[in-house]
Design a protein around this motif. Structure first.
Motif, PDB file in Angstrom:
ATOM      1  N   GLU A 340       0.841  -1.196   0.000  1.00  0.00           N
ATOM      2  CA  GLU A 340       0.000   0.000   0.000  1.00  0.00           C
ATOM      3  C   GLU A 340       0.885   1.259   0.000  1.00  0.00           C
ATOM      4  O   GLU A 340       1.975   1.270   0.571  1.00  0.00           O
ATOM      5  N   ASN A 356      -1.674  10.080   5.452  1.00  0.00           N
ATOM      6  CA  ASN A 356      -2.925   9.464   4.984  1.00  0.00           C
ATOM      7  C   ASN A 356      -3.359   8.299   5.875  1.00  0.00           C
ATOM      8  O   ASN A 356      -3.703   7.208   5.400  1.00  0.00           O
ATOM      9  N   THR A 357      -3.348   8.492   7.186  1.00  0.00           N
ATOM     10  CA  THR A 357      -3.759   7.427   8.106  1.00  0.00           C
ATOM     11  C   THR A 357      -5.231   7.048   7.921  1.00  0.00           C
ATOM     12  O   THR A 357      -5.637   5.922   8.232  1.00  0.00           O
ATOM     13  N   LYS A 358      -6.043   7.986   7.415  1.00  0.00           N
ATOM     14  CA  LYS A 358      -7.478   7.707   7.233  1.00  0.00           C
ATOM     15  C   LYS A 358      -7.721   6.676   6.128  1.00  0.00           C
ATOM     16  O   LYS A 358      -8.832   6.140   6.013  1.00  0.00           O
ATOM     17  N   ASP A 359      -6.686   6.423   5.312  1.00  0.00           N
ATOM     18  CA  ASP A 359      -6.821   5.413   4.257  1.00  0.00           C
ATOM     19  C   ASP A 359      -6.720   3.990   4.811  1.00  0.00           C
ATOM     20  O   ASP A 359      -6.892   3.025   4.064  1.00  0.00           O
ATOM     21  N   PHE A 360      -6.407   3.885   6.105  1.00  0.00           N
ATOM     22  CA  PHE A 360      -6.230   2.570   6.719  1.00  0.00           C
ATOM     23  C   PHE A 360      -7.218   2.399   7.877  1.00  0.00           C
ATOM     24  O   PHE A 360      -7.615   3.380   8.514  1.00  0.00           O
ATOM     25  N   LYS A 361      -7.580   1.161   8.155  1.00  0.00           N
ATOM     26  CA  LYS A 361      -8.448   0.884   9.287  1.00  0.00           C
ATOM     27  C   LYS A 361      -7.701   1.147  10.593  1.00  0.00           C
ATOM     28  O   LYS A 361      -6.479   1.143  10.641  1.00  0.00           O
TER      29      LYS A 361
END
Length: 377
Positions: A340, A356-361
């Motif tokens: 990723e 971009n931590t929001k792209d991960f659970k």
């Protein structure tokens, strides 16, 4: 002939077998090219000391970059010049020589020095008569024997001569010429210049026999016993700079070592380059052989904030894009990872800030150690 051909065939087969075995031994971690996942067995995971991890909250500093130089306080730097012009008679010191306060630096020669001493001696002699005349006029005016005009002239001549004598005396003292010798008629054409501070010679501007005027610098002395940082910060960043903030700085031309300091003073005026001066103190300055004038590149830590991050070794750049391996599942003794992309915004103490931590659970698990063996190979 047939035997020769058979030997060649056997040799080729053995060579291919050796190469094949060798390549298998080199591959300690397998990557399935035909799968969307990267598969790692437990044996490979343990053998390569791999580790798993999740996002961690870490302190990341807010930094203002600044450049500047190593400098010394004004009282630790002296530009030596002459109070009167003259020709350099002796100049025994070289750049780098250490001097003590009051040590002889250079001597100057000028016939005008003799003239000053001659005038001083003559005034000294005249003052004996002028003082006597002034005191006589005082007595006579008290008894109303003399006129007010005669008394005032005697008083004026005496006091004017005292003022001139004191002025000449001061000039001779600044030239370090003995007024006692001058009063006795022992004149010299040589004036001495002594070190105003202790330190070392950093610059010289004259040579033997050259003429120097009072406006000319003869040499410069710098005392490196106390040094500091003189930094320039752009106007847009100045509101975030405060006293006692930490400074990290490097001297690029010397080494990659990072030194520490803190903000001591913040300037209150903007120069023509739209920058403001920052005065910083250096931690353990006596432990380093810093020299005044060294260029420094620095970072002023204005504050810190908690941000989600991953260990920097969990991230591998490929063609200017940063990637991580996300654990998708574990079946039997095999881990399945997916590659990723992540977006970075700085590194600090072994951790990288992920934008971009929001792209991960929330509980996403990453391969945090050993990633380079898979993606960087």
């Amino acid at each position: 002939m047939k035997n020769i051909i058979n030997r060649i065939v056997i040799t080729c087969i053995l060579t291919l077998l050796i190469i094949s075995c060798g390549s298998e031994e080199k591959t300690s971690v397998s990557k399935e090219k035909n799968s969307e996942y990267i598969e790692i067995t437990m044996e490979q995971f343990n053998k390569n000391n791999m580790e798993l991890g999740t996002f961690k909250e870490q302190d990341f500093p807010k930094i203002v970059s600044a450049t500047g130089m190593i400098d010394v306080p004004p009282e630790n730097k002296a530009s030596v010049s002459a109070t009167m012009g003259g020709y350099i008679k002796t100049t025994p010191l070289l750049i780098g020589d250490t001097v003590k306060k009051g040590q002889l630096l250079v001597t100057l020669e000028n016939p005008e020095f003799v003239t000053l001493q001659q005038e001083y001696m003559e005034l000294n002699e005249q003052l004996v008569y002028l003082k006597s005349e002034y005191e006589r006029q005082q007595t006579m005016i008290a008894e109303k024997i003399t006129s007010q005009k005669s008394f005032l002239k005697a008083e004026s001549d005496y006091k004017t001569s005292i003022a001139r004598r004191n002025g000449l005396k001061k000039q001779l003292e600044m030239l370090h010429i003995s007024t006692a010798n001058a009063a006795q008629g022992n004149f010299t054409a040589i004036a001495s210049i002594y070190a105003p501070i202790a330190g070392s010679i950093s610059k010289t501007f004259v040579s033997m026999g050259s003429y120097v005027s009072p406006a000319s610098s003869i040499l410069e002395i710098i005392n490196n016993d106390h040094i500091h940082l003189e930094l320039s910060v752009f106007e847009k960043d100045i509101m975030s700079i405060k006293k006692d903030q930490k400074i990290e700085f490097e001297i690029p031309e010397v080494s990659d070592q990072v030194y520490l300091g803190e903000v001591h003073l913040v300037g209150n005026s903007i120069d023509e380059n739209r920058t403001i001066k920052i005065h910083g103190h250096i931690e353990d300055e006596s432990d380093y052989n810093f020299i005044s004038g060294m260029f420094v590149s620095s970072r002023i830590i204005t504050s810190t904030e908690k941000r989600l991050a991953l260990p920097s070794e969990a991230i591998v750049p490929i063609d200017d894009i940063d990637y991580v391996l996300v654990l998708v599942k574990k079946e039997n003794d095999t881990y399945y990872f997916h590659q990723e992309e992540v977006k970075l915004n700085g590194n600090f103490e072994g951790f990288s800030l992920i934008e971009n931590t929001k792209d991960f659970k929330q509980n996403t698990t990453f391969l945090t150690k050993g990633v380079f063996n898979l993606l960087g190979a």
